[in-house]
Design a protein around this motif. Structure first.
Motif, PDB file in Angstrom:
ATOM      1  N   ILE A  65       0.801  -1.092   0.040  1.00 40.16           N
ATOM      2  CA  ILE A  65       0.005   0.076   0.192  1.00 40.16           C
ATOM      3  C   ILE A  65       0.761   1.337   0.155  1.00 40.16           C
ATOM      4  CG2 ILE A  65      -1.583   1.537   1.491  1.00 40.16           C
ATOM      5  CD1 ILE A  65      -2.801  -1.308   2.227  1.00 40.16           C
ATOM      6  N   GLY A  66       1.865   1.166   0.942  1.00 42.99           N
ATOM      7  CA  GLY A  66       2.746   2.337   0.895  1.00 42.99           C
ATOM      8  C   GLY A  66       3.591   2.596  -0.341  1.00 42.99           C
ATOM      9  N   LEU A  67       4.064   1.463  -0.855  1.00 42.11           N
ATOM     10  CA  LEU A  67       4.780   1.492  -2.210  1.00 42.11           C
ATOM     11  C   LEU A  67       3.954   2.212  -3.360  1.00 42.11           C
ATOM     12  CD1 LEU A  67       7.358   1.187  -3.530  1.00 42.11           C
ATOM     13  CD2 LEU A  67       6.701  -1.262  -3.930  1.00 42.11           C
ATOM     14  N   SER A  68       2.657   1.510  -3.301  1.00 46.85           N
ATOM     15  CA  SER A  68       1.804   1.992  -4.369  1.00 46.85           C
ATOM     16  C   SER A  68       1.424   3.595  -4.324  1.00 46.85           C
ATOM     17  CB  SER A  68       0.567   1.202  -4.954  1.00 46.85           C
ATOM     18  OG  SER A  68      -0.415   1.085  -3.475  1.00 46.85           O
ATOM     19  N   ALA A  69       1.089   4.029  -2.968  1.00 43.66           N
ATOM     20  CA  ALA A  69       0.872   5.292  -2.863  1.00 43.66           C
ATOM     21  C   ALA A  69       2.093   6.310  -3.236  1.00 43.66           C
ATOM     22  CB  ALA A  69       0.593   5.519  -1.330  1.00 43.66           C
ATOM     23  N   LEU A  70       3.314   5.603  -2.799  1.00 41.10           N
ATOM     24  CA  LEU A  70       4.352   6.732  -3.180  1.00 41.10           C
ATOM     25  C   LEU A  70       4.551   6.779  -4.667  1.00 41.10           C
ATOM     26  CD1 LEU A  70       6.870   8.246  -2.471  1.00 41.10           C
ATOM     27  CD2 LEU A  70       8.128   5.956  -2.485  1.00 41.10           C
ATOM     28  N   LEU A  71       4.347   5.531  -5.472  1.00 39.33           N
ATOM     29  CA  LEU A  71       4.498   5.564  -7.027  1.00 39.33           C
ATOM     30  C   LEU A  71       3.349   6.411  -7.466  1.00 39.33           C
ATOM     31  CD1 LEU A  71       5.376   1.861  -7.681  1.00 39.33           C
ATOM     32  CD2 LEU A  71       7.165   3.873  -7.786  1.00 39.33           C
ATOM     33  N   THR A  72       2.212   6.356  -7.130  1.00 37.48           N
ATOM     34  CA  THR A  72       1.013   7.223  -7.267  1.00 37.48           C
ATOM     35  C   THR A  72       1.290   8.689  -7.279  1.00 37.48           C
ATOM     36  OG1 THR A  72      -0.520   5.473  -7.053  1.00 37.48           O
ATOM     37  CG2 THR A  72      -1.468   7.788  -7.062  1.00 37.48           C
ATOM     38  N   ALA A  73       1.885   9.215  -6.197  1.00 36.46           N
ATOM     39  CA  ALA A  73       2.270  10.363  -5.948  1.00 36.46           C
ATOM     40  C   ALA A  73       3.466  10.839  -6.851  1.00 36.46           C
ATOM     41  CB  ALA A  73       2.709  10.611  -4.335  1.00 36.46           C
ATOM     42  N   LEU A  74       4.277   9.920  -7.127  1.00 33.22           N
ATOM     43  CA  LEU A  74       5.336  10.261  -8.088  1.00 33.22           C
ATOM     44  C   LEU A  74       4.886  10.090  -9.514  1.00 33.22           C
ATOM     45  CD1 LEU A  74       8.488   8.791  -6.330  1.00 33.22           C
ATOM     46  CD2 LEU A  74       7.984  11.014  -6.290  1.00 33.22           C
ATOM     47  N   VAL A  76       4.418   7.509 -11.070  1.00 35.77           N
ATOM     48  CA  VAL A  76       4.654   6.497 -11.964  1.00 35.77           C
ATOM     49  C   VAL A  76       3.965   5.278 -12.187  1.00 35.77           C
ATOM     50  CG1 VAL A  76       6.578   4.725 -11.701  1.00 35.77           C
ATOM     51  CG2 VAL A  76       7.327   6.953 -11.267  1.00 35.77           C
ATOM     52  N   TYR A  77       2.921   5.155 -11.070  1.00 33.05           N
ATOM     53  CA  TYR A  77       1.986   4.140 -10.830  1.00 33.05           C
ATOM     54  C   TYR A  77       0.785   4.472 -12.220  1.00 33.05           C
ATOM     55  CZ  TYR A  77      -0.998   0.557  -8.775  1.00 33.05           C
ATOM     56  OH  TYR A  77      -1.548  -0.655  -8.564  1.00 33.05           O
ATOM     57  N   ASP A  78       0.604   5.341 -12.649  1.00 31.57           N
ATOM     58  CA  ASP A  78      -0.468   5.803 -13.912  1.00 31.57           C
ATOM     59  C   ASP A  78       0.565   5.312 -15.065  1.00 31.57           C
ATOM     60  OD1 ASP A  78      -2.216   6.851 -12.183  1.00 31.57           O
ATOM     61  OD2 ASP A  78      -1.488   8.929 -12.812  1.00 31.57           O
ATOM     62  N   GLY A  94      -3.852  -1.509  -6.508  1.00 28.89           N
ATOM     63  CA  GLY A  94      -4.876  -0.629  -7.082  1.00 28.89           C
ATOM     64  C   GLY A  94      -5.845   0.126  -6.481  1.00 28.89           C
ATOM     65  N   PHE A  95      -6.192  -0.435  -5.200  1.00 32.34           N
ATOM     66  CA  PHE A  95      -7.097   0.080  -4.153  1.00 32.34           C
ATOM     67  C   PHE A  95      -6.219   1.453  -3.667  1.00 32.34           C
ATOM     68  CE2 PHE A  95      -9.108   0.690  -0.174  1.00 32.34           C
ATOM     69  CZ  PHE A  95     -10.451   1.036  -0.530  1.00 32.34           C
ATOM     70  N   ALA A  96      -5.193   1.394  -3.356  1.00 33.30           N
ATOM     71  CA  ALA A  96      -4.317   2.410  -2.670  1.00 33.30           C
ATOM     72  C   ALA A  96      -4.091   3.537  -3.764  1.00 33.30           C
ATOM     73  CB  ALA A  96      -2.931   1.802  -2.288  1.00 33.30           C
ATOM     74  N   ASN A  97      -4.058   3.149  -5.086  1.00 31.61           N
ATOM     75  CA  ASN A  97      -4.007   4.038  -6.104  1.00 31.61           C
ATOM     76  C   ASN A  97      -5.052   4.497  -6.177  1.00 31.61           C
ATOM     77  OD1 ASN A  97      -4.475   4.450  -9.430  1.00 31.61           O
ATOM     78  ND2 ASN A  97      -2.626   4.977  -8.695  1.00 31.61           N
ATOM     79  N   SER A  98      -6.371   4.059  -6.252  1.00 35.01           N
ATOM     80  CA  SER A  98      -7.670   4.733  -6.404  1.00 35.01           C
ATOM     81  C   SER A  98      -7.905   5.788  -5.229  1.00 35.01           C
ATOM     82  CB  SER A  98      -8.675   3.771  -6.305  1.00 35.01           C
ATOM     83  OG  SER A  98      -8.873   3.188  -5.155  1.00 35.01           O
ATOM     84  N   ILE A  99      -7.158   5.500  -4.042  1.00 42.68           N
ATOM     85  CA  ILE A  99      -7.520   6.682  -3.124  1.00 42.68           C
ATOM     86  C   ILE A  99      -6.392   7.849  -3.265  1.00 42.68           C
ATOM     87  CG2 ILE A  99      -6.996   7.169  -0.444  1.00 42.68           C
ATOM     88  CD1 ILE A  99      -8.308   4.480  -0.153  1.00 42.68           C
ATOM     89  N   VAL A 100      -5.243   7.520  -3.444  1.00 45.84           N
ATOM     90  CA  VAL A 100      -4.172   8.513  -3.544  1.00 45.84           C
ATOM     91  C   VAL A 100      -4.341   9.288  -4.617  1.00 45.84           C
ATOM     92  CG1 VAL A 100      -1.830   9.013  -3.783  1.00 45.84           C
ATOM     93  CG2 VAL A 100      -2.797   7.067  -2.235  1.00 45.84           C
ATOM     94  N   ALA A 101      -4.625   8.931  -5.948  1.00 44.24           N
ATOM     95  CA  ALA A 101      -4.628   9.680  -7.324  1.00 44.24           C
ATOM     96  C   ALA A 101      -5.799  10.693  -7.302  1.00 44.24           C
ATOM     97  CB  ALA A 101      -5.248   8.654  -8.349  1.00 44.24           C
ATOM     98  N   GLY A 116      -8.737  15.927   1.402  1.00 45.31           N
ATOM     99  CA  GLY A 116      -9.508  15.179   2.028  1.00 45.31           C
ATOM    100  C   GLY A 116     -10.898  14.713   1.452  1.00 45.31           C
ATOM    101  N   GLY A 117     -11.384  15.982   0.877  1.00 47.49           N
ATOM    102  CA  GLY A 117     -12.525  15.572   0.295  1.00 47.49           C
ATOM    103  C   GLY A 117     -12.925  14.863  -1.189  1.00 47.49           C
ATOM    104  N   LYS A 118     -11.567  14.827  -1.730  1.00 49.61           N
ATOM    105  CA  LYS A 118     -11.459  14.165  -2.976  1.00 49.61           C
ATOM    106  C   LYS A 118     -10.826  12.661  -2.799  1.00 49.61           C
ATOM    107  CE  LYS A 118     -13.138  17.454  -5.598  1.00 49.61           C
ATOM    108  NZ  LYS A 118     -14.445  17.528  -5.926  1.00 49.61           N
ATOM    109  N   MET A 119     -10.287  12.389  -1.698  1.00 48.29           N
ATOM    110  CA  MET A 119      -9.608  11.154  -1.726  1.00 48.29           C
ATOM    111  C   MET A 119     -10.507   9.936  -1.650  1.00 48.29           C
ATOM    112  SD  MET A 119      -7.259   9.933   1.854  1.00 48.29           S
ATOM    113  CE  MET A 119      -5.954  11.619   1.512  1.00 48.29           C
TER     114      MET A 119
END
Length: 147
Positions: A65-74, A76-78, A94-101, A116-119
């Motif tokens: 989860i942490g790795l996918s959140a980090l890759l989404t923030a950078l 890279v995940y997309d 994928g679930f972590a990506n759907s929250i962070v993106a 907070g509102g769009k998460m």
């Protein structure tokens, strides 16, 4: 100008890209499998570090989860998701990506309204329906005493 149904179909077929189901299936399997292999490698690593299987699996979930959140923030995940398609959606990543993106997309609107509102824009319905399904399943099991 009026065109017939068959002429419209020819125009639409010409303008539509061809399907690549085989290629999409292969890359989804390859990347989804690679994510699962990474998860198993992490389980083995954590168990060699002295954890029991239950604790190691919990840490694997946290790590993925942490790795996918980090890759989404950078962002890279997309790129991985464009290449792999559904292969990145099925695992926990994928679930972590759907929250962070969505949170990253609206971060310019501030912490409360933006992040907070769009998460939970995408993940919210998943959480609501999965919780509702779990409650319904629990009630069915309780009613029929199926355990």
């Amino acid at each position: 100008m009026t065109i017939s149904r068959s002429e419209y179909k020819k125009m639409a077929d010409k303008a539509s890209p061809g399907t690549t189901y085989g290629k999409n299936l292969f890359f989804a399997f390859l990347v989804g499998g690679a994510i699962c292999v990474l998860g198993q490698a992490l389980v083995n690593f954590y168990m060699r570090s002295g954890m029991d299987i239950k604790e190691a699996r919990a840490w694997v979930s946290i790590t993925l989860i942490g790795l996918s959140a980090l890759l989404t923030a950078l962002k890279v995940y997309d790129n991985i998701a464009k290449f792999a398609g559904a292969g990145t959606l099925v695992p926990i990543t994928g679930f972590a990506n759907s929250i962070v993106a969505p949170a990253m997309e609206f971060k310019s609107e501030g912490y409360v309204v933006g992040i907070g509102g769009k998460m939970f824009v995408i993940a919210g319905p998943v959480l609501v329906y999965s919780t509702s399904a779990a409650i319904l399943y629990g009630l069915i099991v309780w009613f029929f005493h199926l355990y």
